[in-house]
Design a protein around this motif. Structure first.
Motif, PDB file in Angstrom:
ATOM      1  N   ARG A  30      -4.039  11.154  19.770  1.00 50.92           N
ATOM      2  CA  ARG A  30      -4.560  11.228  18.395  1.00 50.92           C
ATOM      3  C   ARG A  30      -3.463  11.674  17.427  1.00 50.92           C
ATOM      4  O   ARG A  30      -3.333  11.163  16.311  1.00 50.92           O
ATOM      5  CB  ARG A  30      -5.741  12.194  18.336  1.00 50.92           C
ATOM      6  CG  ARG A  30      -6.456  12.158  16.976  1.00 50.92           C
ATOM      7  CD  ARG A  30      -7.718  12.959  16.991  1.00 50.92           C
ATOM      8  NE  ARG A  30      -7.424  14.377  17.163  1.00 50.92           N
ATOM      9  CZ  ARG A  30      -8.372  15.336  17.152  1.00 50.92           C
ATOM     10  NH1 ARG A  30      -9.651  14.994  17.024  1.00 50.92           N
ATOM     11  NH2 ARG A  30      -8.041  16.600  17.331  1.00 50.92           N
TER      12      ARG A  30
ATOM     13  N   ARG B  82      -1.176   8.733  16.830  1.00 52.41           N
ATOM     14  CA  ARG B  82      -1.738   7.770  15.871  1.00 52.41           C
ATOM     15  C   ARG B  82      -1.635   8.303  14.437  1.00 52.41           C
ATOM     16  O   ARG B  82      -1.324   7.570  13.505  1.00 52.41           O
ATOM     17  CB  ARG B  82      -3.204   7.483  16.231  1.00 52.41           C
ATOM     18  CG  ARG B  82      -3.369   6.586  17.448  1.00 52.41           C
ATOM     19  CD  ARG B  82      -4.787   6.030  17.508  1.00 52.41           C
ATOM     20  NE  ARG B  82      -5.769   7.094  17.622  1.00 52.41           N
ATOM     21  CZ  ARG B  82      -6.208   7.590  18.779  1.00 52.41           C
ATOM     22  NH1 ARG B  82      -5.756   7.104  19.932  1.00 52.41           N
ATOM     23  NH2 ARG B  82      -7.103   8.556  18.801  1.00 52.41           N
ATOM     24  N   SER B  83      -1.892   9.595  14.278  1.00 49.11           N
ATOM     25  CA  SER B  83      -1.803  10.192  12.930  1.00 49.11           C
ATOM     26  C   SER B  83      -0.377  10.115  12.391  1.00 49.11           C
ATOM     27  O   SER B  83      -0.141   9.820  11.207  1.00 49.11           O
ATOM     28  CB  SER B  83      -2.268  11.653  12.968  1.00 49.11           C
ATOM     29  OG  SER B  83      -3.624  11.731  13.360  1.00 49.11           O
TER      30      SER B  83
ATOM     31  N   VAL C 174       1.910   7.941  13.261  1.00 46.10           N
ATOM     32  CA  VAL C 174       2.230   6.539  12.944  1.00 46.10           C
ATOM     33  C   VAL C 174       1.616   6.143  11.608  1.00 46.10           C
ATOM     34  O   VAL C 174       2.255   5.505  10.761  1.00 46.10           O
ATOM     35  CB  VAL C 174       1.756   5.615  14.082  1.00 46.10           C
ATOM     36  CG1 VAL C 174       1.884   4.147  13.664  1.00 46.10           C
ATOM     37  CG2 VAL C 174       2.567   5.871  15.348  1.00 46.10           C
ATOM     38  N   LEU C 175       0.341   6.521  11.412  1.00 43.56           N
ATOM     39  CA  LEU C 175      -0.322   6.195  10.144  1.00 43.56           C
ATOM     40  C   LEU C 175       0.384   6.853   8.957  1.00 43.56           C
ATOM     41  O   LEU C 175       0.561   6.247   7.894  1.00 43.56           O
ATOM     42  CB  LEU C 175      -1.792   6.637  10.203  1.00 43.56           C
ATOM     43  CG  LEU C 175      -2.706   5.802  11.104  1.00 43.56           C
ATOM     44  CD1 LEU C 175      -4.099   6.440  11.188  1.00 43.56           C
ATOM     45  CD2 LEU C 175      -2.814   4.370  10.579  1.00 43.56           C
ATOM     46  N   LEU C 176       0.782   8.116   9.156  1.00 44.77           N
ATOM     47  CA  LEU C 176       1.475   8.821   8.081  1.00 44.77           C
ATOM     48  C   LEU C 176       2.811   8.154   7.762  1.00 44.77           C
ATOM     49  O   LEU C 176       3.195   8.001   6.595  1.00 44.77           O
ATOM     50  CB  LEU C 176       1.690  10.287   8.482  1.00 44.77           C
ATOM     51  CG  LEU C 176       2.370  11.170   7.431  1.00 44.77           C
ATOM     52  CD1 LEU C 176       1.541  11.213   6.137  1.00 44.77           C
ATOM     53  CD2 LEU C 176       2.574  12.586   7.969  1.00 44.77           C
TER      54      LEU C 176
ATOM     55  N   LEU D 297       3.573   4.963   8.286  1.00 48.16           N
ATOM     56  CA  LEU D 297       3.315   3.689   7.609  1.00 48.16           C
ATOM     57  C   LEU D 297       2.932   3.909   6.147  1.00 48.16           C
ATOM     58  O   LEU D 297       3.344   3.150   5.256  1.00 48.16           O
ATOM     59  CB  LEU D 297       2.204   2.935   8.355  1.00 48.16           C
ATOM     60  CG  LEU D 297       2.572   2.409   9.754  1.00 48.16           C
ATOM     61  CD1 LEU D 297       1.339   1.800  10.438  1.00 48.16           C
ATOM     62  CD2 LEU D 297       3.687   1.369   9.657  1.00 48.16           C
ATOM     63  N   LEU D 298       2.108   4.935   5.900  1.00 48.27           N
ATOM     64  CA  LEU D 298       1.697   5.232   4.525  1.00 48.27           C
ATOM     65  C   LEU D 298       2.901   5.626   3.667  1.00 48.27           C
ATOM     66  O   LEU D 298       3.047   5.177   2.521  1.00 48.27           O
ATOM     67  CB  LEU D 298       0.653   6.348   4.534  1.00 48.27           C
ATOM     68  CG  LEU D 298       0.102   6.754   3.160  1.00 48.27           C
ATOM     69  CD1 LEU D 298      -0.582   5.563   2.484  1.00 48.27           C
ATOM     70  CD2 LEU D 298      -0.893   7.913   3.310  1.00 48.27           C
TER      71      LEU D 298
END
Length: 237
Positions: free
Chosen positions: A14, A17-18, A20-22, A24-25
């Motif tokens: 988890r 994933r956080s 990676v999302l951060l 990408l953002l």
């Protein structure tokens, strides 16, 4: 123990994933700023610059010519070889004097006053002036002023009575002093003004006193040149 390990792996996935999302953002925000933010900021800066220009008052060019210079009164004629031309205009303006066939430029002082020494030619001289301000605007010309340079004394002729004449009796007690001078000349006889006709002739009637009578004649022209003559006559009652 097995359940604890499974929970740890779940938390790690988890967190990954956080992250990676951060990432990408963050990358998306950077790309958005590069492609959209910078142009918008440039346009906004240009808008502010244009706004500042429009709010700054624009100085309009000076196209108003100054008033013509004012020349101080000059004599109609003079016996002096040179005269001082004085006058006033816009402070700091350049005065252009047209003197016969020549032009002279002089700078007015902070009070607008100017002076120039002008050497005259024999006979009639013409003077006119105009002003030019710092912006190059020129005024209209003044009216032409005429001044005559004349250093010759006026002619003076006494036609009657002759110098040294004698008169007798009551009938000859009143005589007329007659003569001729130049037209426009001022004439006095014994400091009394005498009318000079347009042709230069004059006549002065006077009553003689007993004994010697002296008559002093002074003819002065417009240029202040003077001619003086004296005659003497005698009277016996």
């Amino acid at each position: 123990m097995r359940n604890y390990s499974r929970l740890v792996r779940f938390e790690e996935r988890r967190n990954l994933r956080s992250a990676v999302l951060l990432g990408l953002l963050t990358l998306g925000l950077i790309l958005f700023f590069i492609f959209f933010g910078l142009p918008l900021m440039a346009k906004f800066a240009g808008f502010l610059a244009d706004l500042r220009k429009t709010s700054t008052p624009v100085e309009s060019a000076d196209t108003t010519p100054p008033a013509p210079p004012r020349l101080d009164t000059l004599p109609e004629a003079t016996n002096k070889l040179s005269i001082n031309i004085t006058g006033s205009t816009e402070p700091g303006a350049t005065v252009i004097l047209s003197l016969n066939t020549k032009e002279e430029e002089i700078l007015a002082n902070s009070e607008g006053e100017f002076t120039f020494n002008f050497e005259l030619l024999n006979g009639e001289n013409s003077i006119l002036a105009k002003a030019r301000d710092d912006a190059g605007n020129e005024s209209q010309k003044t009216q032409t002023v005429k001044i005559i340079f004349d250093d010759e004394a006026p002619s003076l002729e006494i036609t009657a009575p002759p110098d040294g004449a004698s008169f007798f009796g009551s009938k000859q007690r009143q005589i007329v002093v007659e003569g001729k001078t130049e037209e426009g000349t001022s004439l006095t006889i014994n400091d009394r003004f005498v009318l000079v006709e347009n042709d230069g002739t004059f006549a002065f009637t006077t009553t003689l006193g007993e004994g010697e009578n002296s008559f002093n004649l002074k003819a002065k022209d417009k240029a202040e040149n003077l001619t003086e003559k004296t005659i003497k006559v005698s009277f016996t009652p």
